[in-house]
Design a protein around this motif. Structure first.
Motif, mmCIF file in Angstrom:
data_model
loop_
_atom_site.group_PDB
_atom_site.id
_atom_site.type_symbol
_atom_site.label_atom_id
_atom_site.label_comp_id
_atom_site.label_asym_id
_atom_site.label_seq_id
_atom_site.Cartn_x
_atom_site.Cartn_y
_atom_site.Cartn_z
ATOM 1 N N VAL A 41 0.834 -1.209 0.000
ATOM 2 C CA VAL A 41 0.000 0.000 0.000
ATOM 3 C C VAL A 41 0.869 1.260 0.000
ATOM 4 C CG1 VAL A 41 -1.647 1.340 1.370
ATOM 5 C CG2 VAL A 41 -1.972 -1.125 1.066
ATOM 6 N N PHE A 42 1.927 1.251 0.790
ATOM 7 C CA PHE A 42 2.768 2.444 0.908
ATOM 8 C C PHE A 42 3.374 2.835 -0.430
ATOM 9 C CE2 PHE A 42 7.073 4.217 1.514
ATOM 10 C CZ PHE A 42 6.723 5.416 2.115
ATOM 11 N N PHE A 43 3.907 1.875 -1.168
ATOM 12 C CA PHE A 43 4.583 2.192 -2.414
ATOM 13 C C PHE A 43 3.620 2.488 -3.556
ATOM 14 C CE2 PHE A 43 8.377 0.008 -0.558
ATOM 15 C CZ PHE A 43 9.156 1.149 -0.516
ATOM 16 N N HIS A 44 2.335 2.273 -3.327
ATOM 17 C CA HIS A 44 1.364 2.718 -4.327
ATOM 18 C C HIS A 44 1.382 4.228 -4.451
ATOM 19 C CE1 HIS A 44 -2.718 4.189 -5.456
ATOM 20 N NE2 HIS A 44 -2.461 3.389 -6.460
ATOM 21 N N ASN A 45 1.477 4.920 -3.317
ATOM 22 C CA ASN A 45 1.565 6.387 -3.327
ATOM 23 C C ASN A 45 2.233 6.838 -2.038
ATOM 24 O OD1 ASN A 45 1.325 9.113 -3.656
ATOM 25 N ND2 ASN A 45 -0.906 9.168 -3.588
ATOM 26 N N PRO A 46 3.578 6.879 -2.011
ATOM 27 C CA PRO A 46 4.294 7.216 -0.768
ATOM 28 C C PRO A 46 3.973 8.601 -0.224
ATOM 29 C CG PRO A 46 5.780 6.281 -2.418
ATOM 30 C CD PRO A 46 4.490 6.560 -3.110
ATOM 31 N N ARG A 47 3.448 9.482 -1.074
ATOM 32 C CA ARG A 47 3.155 10.839 -0.617
ATOM 33 C C ARG A 47 1.791 10.959 0.066
ATOM 34 N NH1 ARG A 47 5.276 14.557 -5.748
ATOM 35 N NH2 ARG A 47 7.448 13.864 -5.695
ATOM 36 N N SER A 48 0.967 9.952 -0.083
ATOM 37 C CA SER A 48 -0.373 10.011 0.499
ATOM 38 C C SER A 48 -0.312 9.807 2.011
ATOM 39 C CB SER A 48 -1.262 8.933 -0.122
ATOM 40 O OG SER A 48 -2.452 8.794 0.619
ATOM 41 N N PRO A 49 -0.905 10.712 2.802
ATOM 42 C CA PRO A 49 -0.926 10.545 4.266
ATOM 43 C C PRO A 49 -1.615 9.248 4.686
ATOM 44 C CG PRO A 49 -1.541 12.781 3.678
ATOM 45 C CD PRO A 49 -1.503 11.996 2.409
ATOM 46 N N VAL A 50 -2.669 8.841 3.966
ATOM 47 C CA VAL A 50 -3.386 7.609 4.307
ATOM 48 C C VAL A 50 -2.476 6.402 4.101
ATOM 49 C CG1 VAL A 50 -5.367 6.153 3.748
ATOM 50 C CG2 VAL A 50 -5.609 8.642 3.753
ATOM 51 N N ASN A 51 -1.747 6.384 3.000
ATOM 52 C CA ASN A 51 -0.847 5.259 2.723
ATOM 53 C C ASN A 51 0.285 5.188 3.741
ATOM 54 O OD1 ASN A 51 -2.461 5.675 0.398
ATOM 55 N ND2 ASN A 51 -1.006 4.561 -0.850
ATOM 56 N N ARG A 52 0.803 6.336 4.131
ATOM 57 C CA ARG A 52 1.849 6.357 5.161
ATOM 58 C C ARG A 52 1.302 5.864 6.489
ATOM 59 N NH1 ARG A 52 4.475 12.382 4.100
ATOM 60 N NH2 ARG A 52 5.315 11.980 2.022
ATOM 61 N N ALA A 53 0.095 6.318 6.821
ATOM 62 C CA ALA A 53 -0.516 5.897 8.083
ATOM 63 C C ALA A 53 -0.763 4.396 8.088
ATOM 64 C CB ALA A 53 -1.828 6.656 8.305
ATOM 65 N N PHE A 54 -1.102 3.835 6.907
ATOM 66 C CA PHE A 54 -1.342 2.392 6.835
ATOM 67 C C PHE A 54 -0.048 1.619 7.077
ATOM 68 C CE2 PHE A 54 -2.167 -1.689 4.774
ATOM 69 C CZ PHE A 54 -3.412 -2.002 5.316
ATOM 70 N N LEU A 55 1.066 2.122 6.535
ATOM 71 C CA LEU A 55 2.357 1.477 6.809
ATOM 72 C C LEU A 55 2.704 1.589 8.293
ATOM 73 C CD1 LEU A 55 4.909 0.074 5.714
ATOM 74 C CD2 LEU A 55 5.894 2.354 5.371
ATOM 75 N N PHE A 56 2.446 2.765 8.877
ATOM 76 C CA PHE A 56 2.679 2.969 10.314
ATOM 77 C C PHE A 56 1.812 2.027 11.134
ATOM 78 C CE2 PHE A 56 1.634 5.730 14.148
ATOM 79 C CZ PHE A 56 2.798 5.376 14.841
ATOM 80 N N LEU A 57 0.654 1.670 10.600
ATOM 81 C CA LEU A 57 -0.248 0.744 11.288
ATOM 82 C C LEU A 57 0.256 -0.693 11.221
ATOM 83 C CD1 LEU A 57 -2.978 -0.488 12.280
ATOM 84 C CD2 LEU A 57 -3.883 -0.053 10.017
ATOM 85 N N THR A 58 0.674 -1.136 10.046
ATOM 86 C CA THR A 58 1.040 -2.543 9.884
ATOM 87 C C THR A 58 2.400 -2.881 10.484
ATOM 88 O OG1 THR A 58 1.921 -2.010 7.686
ATOM 89 C CG2 THR A 58 -0.345 -2.807 7.797
#
Length: 714
Positions: A22-39
């Motif tokens: 998910v993160f590398f789909h769009n590293p600039r997206s706050p949601v994608n970053r938060a999902f990486l921080f979650l997992t």
């Protein structure tokens, strides 16, 4: 026992992959970053506990459990942070920062081996497990409120009238998080409560959570799966290479440092680790472009094709050319097997006609009545977005229009429907069939198609408006031509009659009538000129005015025109002065049309100047930019000549200067100074100059005079 531990490791690996995915789909997206921080903390917890279970001695087990708690401390906070960014409640960010500060406190207690947080290990029949310290309850007080806030954010977000798809996604994510929090049952053995004969099974709800999130991603296309997979593989490979290099340096450094110099070894490896992290970042930036070319060439090409099409649509005003261009691009370049473009017969008409289709057969070319699919069309206006055949069948929001919409999808063999909406009205619809090579329409392509459709809607509206204006303009030109022709014949007859009377054909004219007859004759001659000019304006608008281009000396044409105009200037005792700042210069143009322009400018200068003034005409070299090139970037100026006509007349106000070249316009002070004239002279002059690939400009001050400058290429 081993099977359960291996299953937990598999769940941890899947969770890590999903986070990176998910993160590398769009590293600039706050949601994608938060999902990486979650997992990440959840994966650390699962990996740490798995290795703790596999440990054969207490010291090793305690080490792995402490590693696991590096993630456990931040699990609840990370899930809450994801809900903040997903629901766009950014005002809650201070709560995230507060949680990070508290997490750091527990982290320090863990790293300093303080027993008030973790106090050794329990020894159960199935293995070791961390033991809660006497103030462990403070950690639980910190942990569970964030879970409650997570639920609150998702619940309130869903109740705020989001789109049906967003509501569906939020419901699935909410259910997934509720299940995931059943993993908190793993806290019970930490408190001395052992309910199972095997290790705690908190990883099972996490596995279900992964499955639900994965289903949501695939079903609702939250993230583009096919693209991210390539990028994820690339970054994992790159990270592995960097890790191997770092490990090699680490092993080599151990042989350099002597035993007992652990501090120096630690400092050295820390520096190497930071350096390798920098290298990883550097390589990522430098190789990004090449990876995009390798894995995303098709995406880049599709986006470029549709963006170029958008630029073309802005300049097209012929509806048939516009429709053909759009159909060709979608069919040949984007690869849609079938393309059908429907357009409403008028703004609110009951019929949608087929402008263009690639489908064979007369049924696909029949018009669609609004009544037969009103609900489906209204749904397109309401949602203002595209819809696929799968979404039409599966999504609850399309339940009522499934039948009517499905019939149209089948008629046009469509996989995707893209509406053309402008100002709340449905102008038309594009139906796209399946793509060649089974590529499908991913979320990125659908966004670009919708953007193109919005531009197409504007282009269609502009084309219709252009044709309406052109029809009115043609009708006005027809009226102008007919009236001018009808007027010219009797006015010309009058002129010849006056001419015969002046010559004495019908007898000698009394002395007292000679001057009045001359005035009538001059007025008649001016009327003929006006009618001829009206006819020329009409021909010019229609493109029927002939131009005879030839090479000639521009100075001679200016001198001849001034000589002809001196008789008119003499009536007001006005001096006409010509000065050339260049030697003899030849240009290619129509000398007669240029003479018409000069006559208009000099006549206006005489007409709006008081008696006993001077009018200066100058010729010089100059560079200029053609009017149609003003808005082009990096346009080069054209070399040519400049003819200026400067008077000492009444001048023109700034407001009137902006309207000066409009047909039938006359300035307020001009109307009061001279009541004759139609106000078409300057409009006609500008049209002629533009046809000669030149330019015209005006500089004026009220009460001081006016300078009109002509520019022509050499």
């Amino acid at each position: 026992m081993i099977a359960v531990i291996m299953l937990q490791i598999i769940v941890a690996s899947a969770l890590s992959a999903l986070g990176v995915f998910v993160f590398f789909h769009n590293p600039r997206s706050p949601v994608n970053r938060a999902f990486l921080f979650l997992t990440t903390p959840v994966a650390i917890w699962l990996f740490g506990f798995s290795f703790g279970y596999l440990s054969h001695d207490a010291a090793t087990a305690l080490f792995w459990f402490k590693c696991a708690y590096l993630g456990v401390i931040f699990i609840s906070l990370s899930t809450y942070a994801f809900s903040v960014f997903y629901t766009k409640r950014l005002k809650q960010k201070p709560l995230i920062y507060a949680g990070l500060a508290l997490g750091v406190i527990f982290l320090l207690l863990l790293l300093t081996n303080n027993t008030i947080f973790l106090d050794g290990l329990y020894r159960y029949a199935w293995g070791y497990y961390p033991k809660a310290g006497r103030y462990y309850w403070l950690f639980l007080v910190y942990f569970f409120p964030y879970a409650i806030l997570l639920g609150y954010n998702l619940f309130t977000w869903r109740s705020e009238k989001q789109s049906p798809i967003e509501n569906r996604v939020t419901s699935l994510l909410g259910a997934a998080f509720i299940l995931a929090y059943f993993g908190a049952t793993d806290f019970l053995p930490t408190l001395g409560i052992n309910l199972l004969p095997i290790q705690p099974l908190g990883f099972i709800p996490i596995g279900i959570w992964i499955a639900l999130v994965g289903y949501t991603v695939l079903q609702y296309r939250i993230w583009d799966v096919s693209l991210v997979a390539h990028k994820t593989v690339y970054y994992i490979t790159l990270s592995t290479i960097i890790a191997l290099v770092y490990t090699t340096i680490f092993v080599f450094s151990q042989s350099i440092f002597q035993k007992g110099l652990d501090k120096e070894l630690l400092i050295f490896n820390t520096i190497v680790f930071l350096a390798m992290s920098f290298v990883l970042s550097f390589l990522k930036e430098k190789t990004q472009h090449f990876i995009d070319i390798i894995f995303y060439r098709q995406k880049i090409n599709e986006t470029s094709i549709l963006q170029n099409l958008e630029h073309e649509l802005v300049s097209l005003v012929d509806l048939s050319i516009l429709v053909k261009r759009v159909t060709d691009v979608l069919h040949k370049d984007i690869g849609s097997k079938t393309v059908t473009l429907l357009m409403r017969q008028d703004d609110r008409g009951p019929l949608f006609v087929v402008l263009k289709t690639t489908i064979q057969g007369k049924h696909a070319r029949l018009p669609i009545r609004l009544l037969s699919a009103r609900e489906f069309f209204n749904k397109l206006i309401t949602t203002k977005r595209d819809v696929s055949d799968e979404e039409l069948l599966k999504l609850p929001e399309y339940k009522r229009v499934k039948r009517s919409g499905g019939n149209i999808f089948r008629l046009y063999k469509s996989e995707l429907c893209v509406p053309l909406i402008r100002r709340g009205h449905l102008l038309g619809i594009i139906f796209l069939g399946s793509r060649f090579k089974k590529r499908g329409y991913d979320s990125h392509l659908r966004k670009v198609l919708m953007k193109m459709a919005n531009t197409l809607a504007v282009a269609i509206e502009n084309a219709e408006l252009y044709h309406e204006v052109k029809a009115v303009s043609d009708m006005k030109s027809d009226i102008l031509t007919v009236v001018s022709h009808q007027l010219r014949t009797p006015v010309t007859s009058i002129r010849w009659g006056l001419h015969l009377i002046q010559k004495g054909t019908y007898g000698a004219l009394p002395e007292k009538l000679i001057e009045p007859f001359e005035q009538v004759f001059e007025t008649n001659l001016e009327t003929v000129r006006m009618i001829d000019r009206l006819l020329d304006v009409s021909r010019l608008e229609r493109g029927n005015l002939q131009f005879e281009m030839e090479r000639f000396d521009i100075a001679l044409v200016i001198e001849d025109t001034i000589s002809e105009m001196r008789a008119i200037a003499k009536n007001k005792n006005i001096k006409l002065i010509f000065k050339s700042f260049v030697p003899s210069i030849h240009i290619i143009a129509d000398p007669e049309r240029l003479r018409d322009v000069l006559e208009i400018l000099i006549d206006n200068a005489i007409k709006y100047s008081p008696d006993d003034k001077t009018i200066r005409v100058t010729l010089e070299n100059a560079s200029f930019t053609r009017e149609e090139m003003y808005y082009n970037h990096d346009v080069k100026k054209q070399t040519g000549i400049k003819i200026s006509v400067t008077d000492e007349g009444i001048g023109i106000s700034p407001d009137d200067q902006r309207k000066l070249f409009g047909k039938f316009f006359r300035g307020k002070n001009a109307q009061s100074f001279d009541t004759t004239g139609l106000g078409i002279g300057l409009a006609y002059a500008k049209s002629l100059i533009l046809r000669l690939k030149g330019a015209i400009e005006v500089k004026s001050k009220v009460g001081e005079g006016t300078t009109v400058s002509l520019y022509l290429p050499t």
